[in-house]
Design a protein around this motif. Structure first.
Motif: not given
Length: 133
Positions: A74-84, A104-119
């Motif tokens: 329902s909210t950004n806060e809700e999903i961020v709480a689940k993610l962290t 989330l990026a500042e907390q290093r919780l994101l995975e980079p996109i590997h462009h070669d695998l996403v045509p």
């Protein structure tokens, strides 16, 4: 539209990598197998209600062979709480607003996109390509 596309590329470590937040080192790249049998995987996406076609999980399963679960928040806060809350939230892709994606990026919780695998990445709005974690 660009903001929506940008959050699509916010892949969380649950999708792969070395199991560490921000797992973008050699271990993350080495663990990705472009020949992997995707039908043995599953995808969990968290988004707001009404932001995704109801038939998308079925279309995804038909196209990829893997089941897709949509978890609604329902909210950004809700999903961020689940993610962290724990090392593995079970969520692979999360839709969040810009400032929350940045946090989330500042907390290093994101995975980079590997462009070669996403045509089909070339089909994104060009503005979305400039947004990086």
């Amino acid at each position: 539209m660009a903001a929506t596309a940008a959050v699509l590329v916010l892949l969380l470590p649950a999708c792969g990598g070395d199991g560490q937040p921000g797992g973008n080192g050699p271990a993350a790249s080495a663990s990705l197998d472009p020949e992997a049998d995707l039908s043995k995987q599953r995808l969990t996406v968290s988004t707001w209600d009404g932001y995704m076609p109801k038939n998308l999980p079925a279309r995804f399963k038909s196209a990829v062979g893997a089941p897709m679960t949509v978890a609604k928040h329902s909210t950004n806060e809700e999903i961020v709480a689940k993610l962290t809350a724990s090392a593995d939230s079970g969520i692979d892709v999360a839709f969040v607003s810009g400032q929350y994606a940045q946090a989330l990026a500042e907390q290093r919780l994101l995975e980079p996109i590997h462009h070669d695998l996403v045509p089909h990445l070339k089909n994104l709005d060009p503005l979305a390509a400039r947004l990086r974690p």
